[in-house]
Design an enzyme around this catalytic site. Sequence first.
Site, PDB file in Angstrom:
ATOM      1  CG  ASP A 255       3.456   3.584  17.115  1.00  0.00           C
ATOM      2  OD1 ASP A 255       2.470   4.285  16.878  1.00  0.00           O
ATOM      3  OD2 ASP A 255       4.627   3.995  17.005  1.00  0.00           O
ATOM      4  CE  LYS A 277       3.192   6.898  12.099  1.00  0.00           C
ATOM      5  NZ  LYS A 277       2.791   7.184  10.716  1.00  0.00           N
ATOM      6  CG  MET A 392      10.956   0.623   8.764  1.00  0.00           C
ATOM      7  SD  MET A 392      10.235   2.257   9.012  1.00  0.00           S
ATOM      8  CE  MET A 392      11.706   3.297   8.927  1.00  0.00           C
TER       9      MET A 392
END
Length: 741
Positions: A255, A277, A392
Amino acid sequence: MTCFPVFVDLSGRLVLIAGGGKVALRKLEKLREYGAVCHVVAPAVDEAVRKMPGVTVTERSFRPSDLLPRPELVIAATNDRSVNREISDLCRIRHIPVNVVDDPELCTFFFPALVRQGRLSVGISTGGASPAAGAYLREAVAEALPEAMDEILDYLADRRPEIRCFSDNGTERAAVSRALLEACLDKGGPLSEEETAAIYEAVRRDAAAPAADDNDSTEKRVGSVMLVGAGCGRADLCTVRGQRYLRTCTALVYDDLIDPALIAMAPEQAERHYVGKREGCHAASQETINQLLIELAKAGHKVVRLKGGDPFIFGRGGEELAALSSAGIRAGVVPGITSAAAIPAEAGIPVTYRGISRGVHIMTAHTADTPDGLPEDLDTLAALEGTLVFLMGLRALPVLAERLMAAGKPAETPAAVISGGNAGKTQAVRGTLGTITAETAVSGIRAPAVIVVGDVAAMDLFKGQAGDLFANEARKRGMSSVVEGSHPSANCLAGIRVGVTGTEGTARTQCRLLESMGAETRRLAVLKVRNLPMNPFWETRHPHWLVFTSANGVRSFFRQLKREGRSLQNVEGRHFAVIGEATGRALMACGIRADVMPTVYTSEALALTLAEKARPRDEIILLRSAKGSPVLRDILEERGFTVRDIAVYDTVPEEIKTSAEDLDYLTFASAGGVELFFRQYGCLPEGVRCVCIGEVTACALERCTEASYLIADEISAEGLVNAVVRDVRRSKAAGGVGDDR
């Protein structure tokens, strides 16, 4: 010089030692671990040398005839260099390996820094360049070894005859040996019969499969996929197990925001596939990643899927594992350190804290199937006690704060936004729900960031501040055992030099804790734990009480229980007693809760508490160190109990002697550690402050010196460290030395 390492079988072989002092004693202790038959020749012999079992002593000066019969090795440890040179010359003429202590020119072999776990011996030599480097490397090797390596090697040794019969093909035998080892390392211990049989079957199946060829239409052998959590920062936050898979993979799928050092760990020839990602930067869809993993495995690759943090904490690792399972691909998971707890911790914010937050709720603030991207049950979450952690969610912070306040969360609720790990800039912003949006905007903090909401967000433990909030909560709840301001900061021991003694595990824990608070540590008089035969225990019929006085005793007992093929059923129906919390925690780790633990952690208190709980005819077994104090046994026997004192482990000293000068504190974790220190150093360094783990250790110290000392509140490595922290604080507050005991 550079020396070629050779391992010699000394079991039953004669070793001659010329010299009978402390140096000779250290060599004897090391040699006897390997079964050597030792003969000491010296005009004067220390009492400790004379008392060593299995060692013969001749009290006179060395003679050339002492080299008959021919010994396997000779150690010259006299205090006369001319005698040592004579011994060296005679041995060289006779081609007998000789070691002359502290005189490399006269040696034909050297004693290495040793790491030993059962059958495993690791010898480290720096060619005489630096004993300190040898000691450092020895500790690094010991730290890297799995705790159960001795059990794993015993298991693999038992499999050797089976492996020889497994196949006539050397490649296949090597494959099954390698597969068994890797499975043991993954498990952290020996395999069961069922697991062993499964490995044999898998290797047979792979061997029977047709060989793959680029020009052949035959289907290639299917590989495997391991989902590895990379942690949330530098490479050293990835687990040892995860790094082991990285170093042996043939394909790496990784990632964004992964430390490049981790990617570099993959073999040079391994395929590398970047599928970054993160919010606003999707290099590959989840379906594309799933398909890539399946295709690589079907091509025969040993794939590592490297994911930031933990694969299952909003990492969609579950989806990948499900896709692999549906495709019939073998897969596994190596957990990782999640940013939800680690990033706040690095900012001095614990997501749980006694008396403040008894729970933590982790959520994503980036949800695809809700109108504002926030969790649909946010109103319910706002009403919960404890800490809320959002991942996030930096872009959604304004809406998040408003939604929480609208759901009833007070505007003055502490909140924090922290970036860390591999974020471009490490930053922590603190405020309240009512102010955090504006303060974050001013700070310029960037994603990825973690949002923390709850009382703990006001804390900064690295500045020694639990905040007034903690003190108020403590007073409200009547928490008399809590001392305001007692929480150690990251640098509260800066400039303090601490000498640490004890067994390897205890010393390592002390050093880690002390160094985390800024102290400089030195390991002195460190003892290695050596398991002793358990035959005396198996000869007991059905004891009613099993008593442990240290965590080392617990670990030694249950390790040997497992090694001898016995299970917890072998101790069912017994009651258990421990001396303190550290020993109780070690017992809990084995799946057993102690029935008795005194409120005061001393042998006398344990004996008196046990005497109240046990029935008059109960038989009591003490499972502890060979150097255990007689106090516990004597008190119980005085009260009419049948007591058997079984030594399940002993301690032997390490060879390296570090300087003890200029220390501020010196910790003693056992009476044996006290005796070893004074045997090696003779006296205490000037001005040092001693800290004893308990009363028995303190009594041993009083027999050696009249110096004052402190006693830890808890018999554990943590108790010793806490005693140092408290005394440093008292000293700083008083402008001098802290109070005596």
